[in-house]
Scaffold this motif. Sequence first.
Motif, PDB file in Angstrom:
ATOM      1  N   UNK A  55      45.121  43.704  46.183  1.00 61.84           N
ATOM      2  CA  UNK A  55      46.077  43.136  47.132  1.00 61.84           C
ATOM      3  C   UNK A  55      47.191  44.163  47.317  1.00 61.84           C
ATOM      4  N   UNK A  56      47.189  44.831  48.462  1.00 67.63           N
ATOM      5  CA  UNK A  56      48.122  45.927  48.703  1.00 67.63           C
ATOM      6  C   UNK A  56      49.515  45.403  49.030  1.00 67.63           C
ATOM      7  N   UNK A  57      50.490  46.254  48.789  1.00 66.59           N
ATOM      8  CA  UNK A  57      51.878  45.863  49.016  1.00 66.59           C
ATOM      9  C   UNK A  57      52.179  45.668  50.499  1.00 66.59           C
ATOM     10  N   UNK A  58      51.368  46.247  51.374  1.00 64.74           N
ATOM     11  CA  UNK A  58      51.615  46.128  52.814  1.00 64.74           C
ATOM     12  C   UNK A  58      50.946  44.899  53.436  1.00 64.74           C
ATOM     13  N   UNK A  59      50.352  44.026  52.597  1.00 63.20           N
ATOM     14  CA  UNK A  59      49.747  42.799  53.107  1.00 63.20           C
ATOM     15  C   UNK A  59      48.264  42.901  53.384  1.00 63.20           C
ATOM     16  N   UNK A  60      47.683  44.089  53.214  1.00 64.15           N
ATOM     17  CA  UNK A  60      46.254  44.241  53.374  1.00 64.15           C
ATOM     18  C   UNK A  60      45.561  44.039  52.023  1.00 64.15           C
ATOM     19  N   UNK A  61      44.244  43.987  52.040  1.00 62.66           N
ATOM     20  CA  UNK A  61      43.501  43.757  50.799  1.00 62.66           C
ATOM     21  C   UNK A  61      42.124  44.405  50.890  1.00 62.66           C
ATOM     22  N   UNK A  62      41.588  44.711  49.724  1.00 65.45           N
ATOM     23  CA  UNK A  62      40.246  45.264  49.602  1.00 65.45           C
ATOM     24  C   UNK A  62      39.485  44.427  48.589  1.00 65.45           C
ATOM     25  N   UNK A  87      32.137  52.785  52.438  1.00 65.20           N
ATOM     26  CA  UNK A  87      33.553  52.524  52.696  1.00 65.20           C
ATOM     27  C   UNK A  87      33.982  52.919  54.110  1.00 65.20           C
ATOM     28  N   UNK A  88      33.072  53.454  54.898  1.00 65.89           N
ATOM     29  CA  UNK A  88      33.445  53.850  56.260  1.00 65.89           C
ATOM     30  C   UNK A  88      33.977  52.652  57.043  1.00 65.89           C
ATOM     31  N   UNK A  89      35.077  52.882  57.750  1.00 68.06           N
ATOM     32  CA  UNK A  89      35.717  51.812  58.509  1.00 68.06           C
ATOM     33  C   UNK A  89      36.860  51.149  57.761  1.00 68.06           C
ATOM     34  N   UNK A  90      36.926  51.352  56.452  1.00 67.88           N
ATOM     35  CA  UNK A  90      38.031  50.814  55.658  1.00 67.88           C
ATOM     36  C   UNK A  90      39.206  51.782  55.772  1.00 67.88           C
ATOM     37  N   UNK A  91      40.412  51.306  56.032  1.00 67.55           N
ATOM     38  CA  UNK A  91      41.561  52.216  56.140  1.00 67.55           C
ATOM     39  C   UNK A  91      41.709  53.099  54.906  1.00 67.55           C
ATOM     40  N   UNK A  92      42.054  54.361  55.143  1.00 69.70           N
ATOM     41  CA  UNK A  92      42.147  55.344  54.059  1.00 69.70           C
ATOM     42  C   UNK A  92      43.048  54.899  52.903  1.00 69.70           C
ATOM     43  N   UNK A  93      44.212  54.275  53.160  1.00 67.99           N
ATOM     44  CA  UNK A  93      45.047  53.863  52.028  1.00 67.99           C
ATOM     45  C   UNK A  93      44.358  52.856  51.099  1.00 67.99           C
ATOM     46  N   UNK A  94      43.471  52.028  51.654  1.00 66.29           N
ATOM     47  CA  UNK A  94      42.740  51.092  50.806  1.00 66.29           C
ATOM     48  C   UNK A  94      41.638  51.817  50.031  1.00 66.29           C
ATOM     49  N   UNK A  95      40.951  52.741  50.672  1.00 64.90           N
ATOM     50  CA  UNK A  95      39.919  53.511  49.970  1.00 64.90           C
ATOM     51  C   UNK A  95      40.553  54.342  48.858  1.00 64.90           C
ATOM     52  N   UNK A  96      41.769  54.826  49.089  1.00 67.64           N
ATOM     53  CA  UNK A  96      42.456  55.619  48.075  1.00 67.64           C
ATOM     54  C   UNK A  96      42.680  54.839  46.780  1.00 67.64           C
ATOM     55  N   UNK A 129      42.957  43.030  57.093  1.00 71.09           N
ATOM     56  CA  UNK A 129      43.894  43.868  57.841  1.00 71.09           C
ATOM     57  C   UNK A 129      45.288  43.268  57.987  1.00 71.09           C
ATOM     58  N   UNK A 130      45.528  42.171  57.307  1.00 68.36           N
ATOM     59  CA  UNK A 130      46.803  41.470  57.437  1.00 68.36           C
ATOM     60  C   UNK A 130      46.658  40.206  58.262  1.00 68.36           C
ATOM     61  N   UNK A 131      45.540  40.107  58.969  1.00 70.66           N
ATOM     62  CA  UNK A 131      45.251  38.937  59.800  1.00 70.66           C
ATOM     63  C   UNK A 131      43.864  38.369  59.525  1.00 70.66           C
ATOM     64  N   UNK A 132      42.864  39.244  59.412  1.00 69.97           N
ATOM     65  CA  UNK A 132      41.507  38.755  59.193  1.00 69.97           C
ATOM     66  C   UNK A 132      40.701  39.719  58.332  1.00 69.97           C
ATOM     67  N   UNK A 137      32.347  48.970  57.903  1.00 75.54           N
ATOM     68  CA  UNK A 137      31.368  49.421  58.891  1.00 75.54           C
ATOM     69  C   UNK A 137      30.193  50.137  58.233  1.00 75.54           C
ATOM     70  N   UNK A 138      30.488  50.999  57.269  1.00 77.17           N
ATOM     71  CA  UNK A 138      29.427  51.765  56.627  1.00 77.17           C
ATOM     72  C   UNK A 138      28.434  50.892  55.897  1.00 77.17           C
ATOM     73  N   UNK A 139      28.935  49.869  55.231  1.00 73.88           N
ATOM     74  CA  UNK A 139      28.060  48.922  54.531  1.00 73.88           C
ATOM     75  C   UNK A 139      27.198  48.170  55.538  1.00 73.88           C
ATOM     76  N   UNK A 140      27.813  47.669  56.589  1.00 72.55           N
ATOM     77  CA  UNK A 140      27.069  46.917  57.608  1.00 72.55           C
ATOM     78  C   UNK A 140      25.999  47.793  58.266  1.00 72.55           C
ATOM     79  N   UNK A 141      26.355  49.038  58.551  1.00 77.26           N
ATOM     80  CA  UNK A 141      25.396  49.947  59.188  1.00 77.26           C
ATOM     81  C   UNK A 141      24.209  50.211  58.264  1.00 77.26           C
ATOM     82  N   UNK A 142      24.475  50.450  56.995  1.00 77.62           N
ATOM     83  CA  UNK A 142      23.390  50.727  56.046  1.00 77.62           C
ATOM     84  C   UNK A 142      22.455  49.531  55.916  1.00 77.62           C
ATOM     85  N   UNK A 143      23.040  48.345  55.783  1.00 68.82           N
ATOM     86  CA  UNK A 143      22.206  47.149  55.649  1.00 68.82           C
ATOM     87  C   UNK A 143      21.383  46.907  56.906  1.00 68.82           C
TER      88      UNK A 143
END
Length: 208
Positions: A55-62, A87-96, A129-132, A137-143
């Motif tokens: 749960x990131x400080x900016x309201x996003x989550x992974x 992890x493709x499609x996930x914002x870089x700060x969350x992947x970090x 993303x703070x809303x939904x 994307x990378x996971x969905x594409x692979x599957x």
Amino acid sequence: MSNAVWEALAATPLQEVLRRAVVVDDLAEVAPVTVPGARRLAWNDGGGQSAVWYFAEDGRALLLTFDHESELNLYAEEEFALQESFYEGVPAPLVDLVRDRPENYESLNLTDPESGRTIHYAGGAFWYDGTRWHVADGLADHCGREGLDLFGESGFDYCLDVYRLGRDFTPEAVVADRDEDGCYEDEKEKEADLPVVREVFARHGRGR
């Protein structure tokens, strides 16, 4: 994308998701892990399956899920590039939050043989993303390419069952689930566990 647990997650306010994650983390006796910029909470079943929340400080989550018997278990094959692609499609700060971090029980590292960089393995990668919520994307594409059941193979359905999304989340419901799973030898042991679970719920009544 129709899936009952996914739809329940999408319909649950993030603060309530956090509260449930805090309670489950405590009940699972998961050791805290320091992550700069986010709060990490996790669950594991002791048998190779896990759910990890950031749960990131900016309201996003992974959210990362893992089923060790899944086609999406890349750890044994040490497939760093494929794992990173999930992890493709996930914002870089969350992947970090999971890149070049120390290992822990729920999240071991895969290492890039060329650069030496690491990333936590996960069969499922989902982010808020703070809303939904989104599927990475990378996971969905692979599957899609491999014809895999994304929610089943990622461990999403199994690993999130303990959070009872879309259902009552009470001490009584948790104890009933444990009883159904055969966690108690007898009724006396079940009755003794209820006040323990109630105390955990009371300690985290506001998701803190």
